[in-house]
Each structure stands twice: as C-alpha cells, then as structure tokens.
Design a protein around this motif. Structure first.
Motif, mmCIF file in Angstrom:
data_model
loop_
_atom_site.group_PDB
_atom_site.id
_atom_site.type_symbol
_atom_site.label_atom_id
_atom_site.label_comp_id
_atom_site.label_asym_id
_atom_site.label_seq_id
_atom_site.Cartn_x
_atom_site.Cartn_y
_atom_site.Cartn_z
ATOM 1 N N SER A 52 0.832 -1.204 0.000
ATOM 2 C CA SER A 52 0.000 0.000 0.000
ATOM 3 C C SER A 52 0.867 1.255 0.000
ATOM 4 C CB SER A 52 -0.925 -0.011 1.213
ATOM 5 O OG SER A 52 -1.646 1.178 1.293
ATOM 6 N N ILE A 53 1.921 1.250 0.802
ATOM 7 C CA ILE A 53 2.836 2.391 0.829
ATOM 8 C C ILE A 53 3.505 2.564 -0.530
ATOM 9 C CG2 ILE A 53 5.023 3.195 1.823
ATOM 10 C CD1 ILE A 53 4.075 1.935 4.469
ATOM 11 N N TRP A 54 3.893 1.443 -1.163
ATOM 12 C CA TRP A 54 4.521 1.534 -2.475
ATOM 13 C C TRP A 54 3.560 2.110 -3.512
ATOM 14 C CZ3 TRP A 54 3.300 -1.075 -7.041
ATOM 15 C CH2 TRP A 54 4.169 -0.824 -8.090
ATOM 16 N N GLN A 55 2.305 1.697 -3.459
ATOM 17 C CA GLN A 55 1.320 2.225 -4.414
ATOM 18 C C GLN A 55 1.175 3.738 -4.257
ATOM 19 O OE1 GLN A 55 0.561 -0.395 -6.884
ATOM 20 N NE2 GLN A 55 -1.379 0.623 -6.706
ATOM 21 N N ILE A 56 1.176 4.212 -3.020
ATOM 22 C CA ILE A 56 1.057 5.655 -2.795
ATOM 23 C C ILE A 56 2.296 6.376 -3.319
ATOM 24 C CG2 ILE A 56 0.953 7.422 -1.001
ATOM 25 C CD1 ILE A 56 -0.839 5.475 0.568
ATOM 26 N N LEU A 57 3.488 5.818 -3.045
ATOM 27 C CA LEU A 57 4.712 6.436 -3.573
ATOM 28 C C LEU A 57 4.732 6.428 -5.093
ATOM 29 C CD1 LEU A 57 7.495 5.011 -1.216
ATOM 30 C CD2 LEU A 57 6.668 7.354 -1.351
ATOM 31 N N HIS A 58 4.283 5.336 -5.670
ATOM 32 C CA HIS A 58 4.302 5.214 -7.135
ATOM 33 C C HIS A 58 3.249 6.106 -7.791
ATOM 34 C CE1 HIS A 58 3.882 3.087 -11.051
ATOM 35 N NE2 HIS A 58 5.198 3.075 -10.932
ATOM 36 N N SER A 59 2.180 6.406 -7.084
ATOM 37 C CA SER A 59 1.130 7.236 -7.676
ATOM 38 C C SER A 59 1.608 8.669 -7.907
ATOM 39 C CB SER A 59 -0.116 7.239 -6.802
ATOM 40 O OG SER A 59 0.127 7.925 -5.595
ATOM 41 N N PHE A 72 11.087 0.853 -5.012
ATOM 42 C CA PHE A 72 11.234 -0.497 -5.557
ATOM 43 C C PHE A 72 11.666 -1.474 -4.467
ATOM 44 C CE2 PHE A 72 13.480 -3.727 -8.188
ATOM 45 C CZ PHE A 72 12.368 -4.159 -8.902
ATOM 46 N N ALA A 73 12.511 -1.021 -3.537
ATOM 47 C CA ALA A 73 12.916 -1.871 -2.414
ATOM 48 C C ALA A 73 11.721 -2.165 -1.502
ATOM 49 C CB ALA A 73 14.041 -1.200 -1.632
ATOM 50 N N VAL A 74 10.882 -1.163 -1.268
ATOM 51 C CA VAL A 74 9.666 -1.379 -0.465
ATOM 52 C C VAL A 74 8.736 -2.353 -1.174
ATOM 53 C CG1 VAL A 74 7.565 -0.227 0.374
ATOM 54 C CG2 VAL A 74 9.788 0.811 0.755
ATOM 55 N N TYR A 75 8.642 -2.233 -2.474
ATOM 56 C CA TYR A 75 7.808 -3.137 -3.276
ATOM 57 C C TYR A 75 8.298 -4.581 -3.178
ATOM 58 C CZ TYR A 75 5.837 -5.205 -7.531
ATOM 59 O OH TYR A 75 5.199 -6.027 -8.421
#
Length: 83
Positions: A52-59, A72-75
């Motif tokens: 979920s955190i990665w999706q927010i960062l990627h958005s 990418f590391a969080v993903y």
C-alpha cells in the motif's frame, strides 16, 4: 484538454484505488492475526501494508532515482513478505 493531463490523472486515480485495496487487505489480514497469532499472518499483514505504501509512492511518480529505488525496495520487501 491535454491528453497527457487526462492520462496522468487516470494513472494517479488507479494507483490510489490500488493503494486503498492493499490497505483493506492489510487491515483484514491484521484482523486475522488477532485471532491466529503466528508469524506468517503477521508477515502478510506487514507485506500488504508495504505494498500500500509503495502504491502511494508510485502514484506520485517520483522522478528522483533515490526515491524510485527506495520505492522499488519497499515493493520487493512487500512481495517477499506476502509469499
């Protein structure tokens, strides 16, 4: 209206809805952890919250390479925590 503007807003909306979906799954998995306290259930809850955190960062579409690699590391950590 500019096509790039519309596509960028559509990308942002899809990513935010994906983050909400992962957040709901993390919440349900954490609720499952309250009934069955084992490491695998806690790891899955942690993994889905990382996704979920990665999706927010990627958005937001970070243009800096450091934020991109950190995301990418969080993903990857989130994916490894789920499996």
């Amino acid at each position: 209206m500019n096509t790039f503007f519309l596509l960028n807003n559509a990308h942002f909306a899809i990513e935010v809805f994906g983050a909400l979906a992962f957040l709901v799954v993390a919440w349900f998995t954490f609720d499952t952890y309250l009934f069955r306290r084992d490491f695998l259930t806690a790891a899955k809850a942690f993994g889905f919250s990382l996704l979920s955190i990665w999706q927010i960062l990627h958005s937001f579409g970070p243009t800096d390479a450091v934020w991109g690699y950190a995301g990418f590391a969080v993903y990857l950590l989130g994916l490894f925590s789920i499996t």
